[in-house]
Design an enzyme around this catalytic site. Structure first.
Site, PDB file in Angstrom:
ATOM      1  N   LYS A   1     -15.920  77.312 -13.571  1.00  0.00           N
ATOM      2  CA  LYS A   1     -15.109  76.159 -13.945  1.00  0.00           C
ATOM      3  C   LYS A   1     -13.707  76.690 -14.225  1.00  0.00           C
ATOM      4  O   LYS A   1     -13.496  77.436 -15.191  1.00  0.00           O
ATOM      5  CB  LYS A   1     -15.672  75.447 -15.173  1.00  0.00           C
ATOM      6  CG  LYS A   1     -14.832  74.236 -15.572  1.00  0.00           C
ATOM      7  CD  LYS A   1     -15.237  73.689 -16.927  1.00  0.00           C
ATOM      8  CE  LYS A   1     -14.229  72.637 -17.370  1.00  0.00           C
ATOM      9  NZ  LYS A   1     -14.446  72.219 -18.775  1.00  0.00           N
TER      10      LYS A   1
ATOM     11  N   ASN B   1     -18.618  67.972 -24.211  1.00  0.00           N
ATOM     12  CA  ASN B   1     -19.026  68.953 -25.210  1.00  0.00           C
ATOM     13  C   ASN B   1     -18.871  68.393 -26.629  1.00  0.00           C
ATOM     14  O   ASN B   1     -19.844  68.187 -27.347  1.00  0.00           O
ATOM     15  CB  ASN B   1     -18.200  70.228 -25.036  1.00  0.00           C
ATOM     16  CG  ASN B   1     -18.663  71.382 -25.915  1.00  0.00           C
ATOM     17  OD1 ASN B   1     -18.261  72.517 -25.714  1.00  0.00           O
ATOM     18  ND2 ASN B   1     -19.502  71.147 -26.898  1.00  0.00           N
ATOM     19  N   THR B   2     -17.621  68.114 -27.028  1.00  0.00           N
ATOM     20  CA  THR B   2     -17.328  67.786 -28.416  1.00  0.00           C
ATOM     21  C   THR B   2     -18.099  66.573 -28.915  1.00  0.00           C
ATOM     22  O   THR B   2     -18.566  66.554 -30.058  1.00  0.00           O
ATOM     23  CB  THR B   2     -15.816  67.545 -28.593  1.00  0.00           C
ATOM     24  OG1 THR B   2     -15.098  68.659 -28.054  1.00  0.00           O
ATOM     25  CG2 THR B   2     -15.451  67.388 -30.048  1.00  0.00           C
TER      26      THR B   2
ATOM     27  N   GLY C   1     -12.585  64.460 -22.598  1.00  0.00           N
ATOM     28  CA  GLY C   1     -12.163  63.208 -23.206  1.00  0.00           C
ATOM     29  C   GLY C   1     -13.265  62.208 -23.458  1.00  0.00           C
ATOM     30  O   GLY C   1     -13.035  61.175 -24.089  1.00  0.00           O
TER      31      GLY C   1
ATOM     32  N   GLY D   1     -11.326  66.983 -26.030  1.00  0.00           N
ATOM     33  CA  GLY D   1     -11.652  66.831 -27.445  1.00  0.00           C
ATOM     34  C   GLY D   1     -11.149  65.571 -28.109  1.00  0.00           C
ATOM     35  O   GLY D   1     -11.374  65.367 -29.305  1.00  0.00           O
TER      36      GLY D   1
END
Length: 273
Positions: A108, A218-219, A197, A169
């Protein structure tokens, strides 16, 4: 009682660089309360691709080695990333280190231009993608929704595009719906993954309903009150969005249209004695 219909979310399995993936949810591995919770979240989401930041984990020394062992035990596909790299050269060096560590050609690719927005440096991104492709890498570029940049990335050898939904994030979802829809229509045969996002399962479902092939987040999971339950919610949302797109969404209308037809239905004269 009618039998339950089978799940058709995998009507056409996702193919990326010749690899068939069961899940259309890519999950990051950073910021979890503990490695054990991260592992449980990956399993709850049903993900078979996880991203790992080589720079962050190698900086943790022995703890990083234990983390890598845990990732291997999950038996998922590892997508190393070049998070934190500010130049093409830095990203290329990090990618080569990741290939040695994880024995994978997948990368990535992130080249960051701005510290406040973490927006991709599209010029460095294209340069790095071209060199890495020549070096045998299979590049997943974190990019904007700009069509010109997308064409240059594909010209550099990328077979997957990963446009951001919003800055990393932020949890703001899909900031530029028009541009994302345009990209999907402009590249109908290219695997497209919304990356960054995403803040709620509804955001992920919305991306899938637009015809995107997968989402990466992720976040939103790692920082949830219950990361494992949130991971499961995102897995279900991605499948629901894919099913909706596969089934064919109705078109929006400006005027009402009755769901119960008027023609042929009886009318009664309530004033009749």
């Amino acid at each position: 009682m009618n039998a339950i219909e089978p799940d058709i979310s995998a009507d056409v399995p996702l193919q990326v660089y010749g690899t068939t993936l069961r899940s259309r949810l890519f999950l990051g591995t950073a910021q979890y309360p503990s490695p054990e919770i991260m592992a449980r979240a990956v399993r709850a989401a049903g993900s078979d691709v996880v991203t790992v930041s080589l720079r962050r984990e190698t900086a943790r020394g022995n703890a990083g080695e234990r983390f890598f062992d845990l990732i291997r035990d999950l038996r998922v596909r590892v997508l190393p990333n070049t998070a934190g790299c500010r130049t093409a050269r830095e990203a290329i060096t990090t990618a080569r280190m990741a290939r040695e560590l994880f024995d994978t050609a997948w990368i990535k690719l992130e080249v960051i231009a701005n510290d406040d927005t973490l927006q991709p440096d599209v010029f460095g991104l294209v340069d790095a993608a071209a060199e890495l492709t020549r070096d045998g890498f299979q590049v997943f570029p974190y990019t904007t929704e700009d069509l010109g940049v997308a064409e240059r990335l594909m010209g550099a050898g990328c077979e997957v595009l990963m446009p951001w939904g919003a800055p990393i994030g932020t949890g703001r979802g899909l900031n530029n719906i028009y541009a994302l829809r345009t990209m999907r229509r402009y590249f109908p045969g290219v695997p497209l993954v919304v990356d960054a996002g995403i803040g709620a399962p509804s955001h992920a479902s919305e991306a899938m309903e637009m015809g995107y092939d997968a989402v990466l987040l992720n976040t939103a999971v790692a920082k949830a009150g219950d990361p494992v339950l949130m991971a499961r919610a995102f897995g279900e949302a991605v499948r629901a969005g894919r099913n909706a797109w596969s089934a064919g969404l109705m078109e929006a209308r400006d005027m009402a249209s009755p769901s119960t037809p008027v023609a042929g239905t009886p009318f009664f004269d309530l004033d009749r004695k």
